[in-house]
Write a protein that holds these residues in place. Sequence first.
Motif, PDB file in Angstrom:
ATOM      1  N   VAL A   1      11.394   3.826   2.969  1.00 47.32           N
ATOM      2  CA  VAL A   1      11.757   5.141   3.481  1.00 47.32           C
ATOM      3  C   VAL A   1      10.944   5.479   4.729  1.00 47.32           C
ATOM      4  O   VAL A   1       9.814   5.031   4.897  1.00 47.32           O
ATOM      5  CB  VAL A   1      11.537   6.243   2.418  1.00 47.32           C
ATOM      6  N   SER A   2      11.544   6.304   5.585  1.00 47.43           N
ATOM      7  CA  SER A   2      10.842   6.825   6.749  1.00 47.43           C
ATOM      8  C   SER A   2       9.973   7.998   6.307  1.00 47.43           C
ATOM      9  O   SER A   2      10.445   8.930   5.666  1.00 47.43           O
ATOM     10  CB  SER A   2      11.845   7.280   7.812  1.00 47.43           C
ATOM     11  N   VAL A   3       8.695   7.940   6.647  1.00 47.36           N
ATOM     12  CA  VAL A   3       7.738   8.987   6.293  1.00 47.36           C
ATOM     13  C   VAL A   3       7.521   9.876   7.510  1.00 47.36           C
ATOM     14  O   VAL A   3       7.176   9.373   8.587  1.00 47.36           O
ATOM     15  CB  VAL A   3       6.402   8.382   5.841  1.00 47.36           C
TER      16      VAL A   3
ATOM     17  N   GLY B   1       6.753   2.956   2.707  1.00 47.33           N
ATOM     18  CA  GLY B   1       6.952   3.807   3.870  1.00 47.33           C
ATOM     19  C   GLY B   1       6.752   3.143   5.215  1.00 47.33           C
ATOM     20  O   GLY B   1       6.082   2.120   5.355  1.00 47.33           O
ATOM     21  N   TYR B   2       7.372   3.760   6.216  1.00 42.50           N
ATOM     22  CA  TYR B   2       7.155   3.432   7.622  1.00 42.50           C
ATOM     23  C   TYR B   2       7.327   4.735   8.392  1.00 42.50           C
ATOM     24  O   TYR B   2       7.899   5.703   7.883  1.00 42.50           O
ATOM     25  CB  TYR B   2       8.144   2.369   8.113  1.00 42.50           C
TER      26      TYR B   2
ATOM     27  N   LYS C   1       3.193   5.462  -4.627  1.00 46.75           N
ATOM     28  CA  LYS C   1       4.093   6.544  -4.206  1.00 46.75           C
ATOM     29  C   LYS C   1       5.523   6.348  -4.699  1.00 46.75           C
ATOM     30  O   LYS C   1       6.334   7.287  -4.646  1.00 46.75           O
ATOM     31  CB  LYS C   1       4.107   6.647  -2.679  1.00 46.75           C
TER      32      LYS C   1
ATOM     33  N   SER D   1       7.649   4.442  -3.222  1.00 48.94           N
ATOM     34  CA  SER D   1       8.462   4.138  -2.040  1.00 48.94           C
ATOM     35  C   SER D   1       7.597   3.404  -1.036  1.00 48.94           C
ATOM     36  O   SER D   1       6.381   3.598  -0.985  1.00 48.94           O
ATOM     37  CB  SER D   1       9.037   5.415  -1.406  1.00 48.94           C
TER      38      SER D   1
ATOM     39  N   HIS E   1       0.717   9.831   2.506  1.00 46.79           N
ATOM     40  CA  HIS E   1       1.338   8.599   2.023  1.00 46.79           C
ATOM     41  C   HIS E   1       0.447   7.375   2.246  1.00 46.79           C
ATOM     42  O   HIS E   1       0.298   6.539   1.340  1.00 46.79           O
ATOM     43  CB  HIS E   1       2.678   8.370   2.719  1.00 46.79           C
TER      44      HIS E   1
END
Length: 305
Positions: free
Chosen positions: A248-250, A188-189, A184, A186, A258
């Motif tokens: 990044v915040s997903v 994510g979290y 992706k 990035s 994601h």
Amino acid sequence: MRYFVTGASGWIGSATVPELIAAGHRVTGLARSDASAAALTASGADVVRGTLDDLDVLREAAAASDGVVHLAFKHDIAFSGSFKEAAEADRRAVDALGEALAGSGRPLVLASGVAGLKPGRPATERDMPESDGSPMSLRGATAAAVLALAPRGVRSSVVRIPPTAHGDGDRGFVASLVSFAREKGSSGYLGDGANRWPAVHRSDVGRLFALAADGAPAGAVLHAVADRGVPFREIAEVIGRHLGVPAVSVPQEEAAAHFGWMSGFVGLDAPASSDLTQELLGWHPTGPGLLADLDEGHYFRAAGA
């Protein structure tokens, strides 16, 4: 002592078998493929061919052993959308093993999971999963069935493992997070990423299973937990740093896109402790913590490197 180990060539099994052999035991491992059989032979174990569906094979191998360590689970089926089917197969296998050991006083050690026991607070060995009829709760019911074998003359115990049993060669949860971040662009979290994941190094899990087989009292619940709860954002940040991508915040509505099959797990707040286990068996984790293990770099090697 001769132990029969299912899942003996798997991620946890390949750490447990050497621990049992180093303790002076003979090991017979269940192998469903030529590759698994070859790996077990190379490790010094004997081999019995079969799968979790071969209940007569399981009964015969258990009856011929001095104890059983049951690590196998149909993870490939479970995480492709058929968790109920995998859990039901596991329960049939456990019932067959328990039947063979009933009245013998011999050990049966079951691998189970620690995630989701008491969301929001550290789960302890005294906490039991709720039985709500969901597919996920079926595995908790199987663990309860193993513990219920204690009054029937089986030295049964359950070892609960975090989803992040990490180490070099891991192809599970942590490796998948790395793969998603690479794909992706990035790491994510969800939300603020404050939710916590318990973790343990694979080597420590193998050692605990060997200790449980040799000395866990009947009806014991054990936790293979080293890191009580690593904030998910910190995991994402370390992965991002190694890959050179942002953490990044997903948004929740984009989680499935994601994280794929892991979308139902990444938001879990599932801290857990192992204080009672450490006191009972003298087990103390010595492997690197999750963030330190990520910093060793093996999760980020190119395929085949």
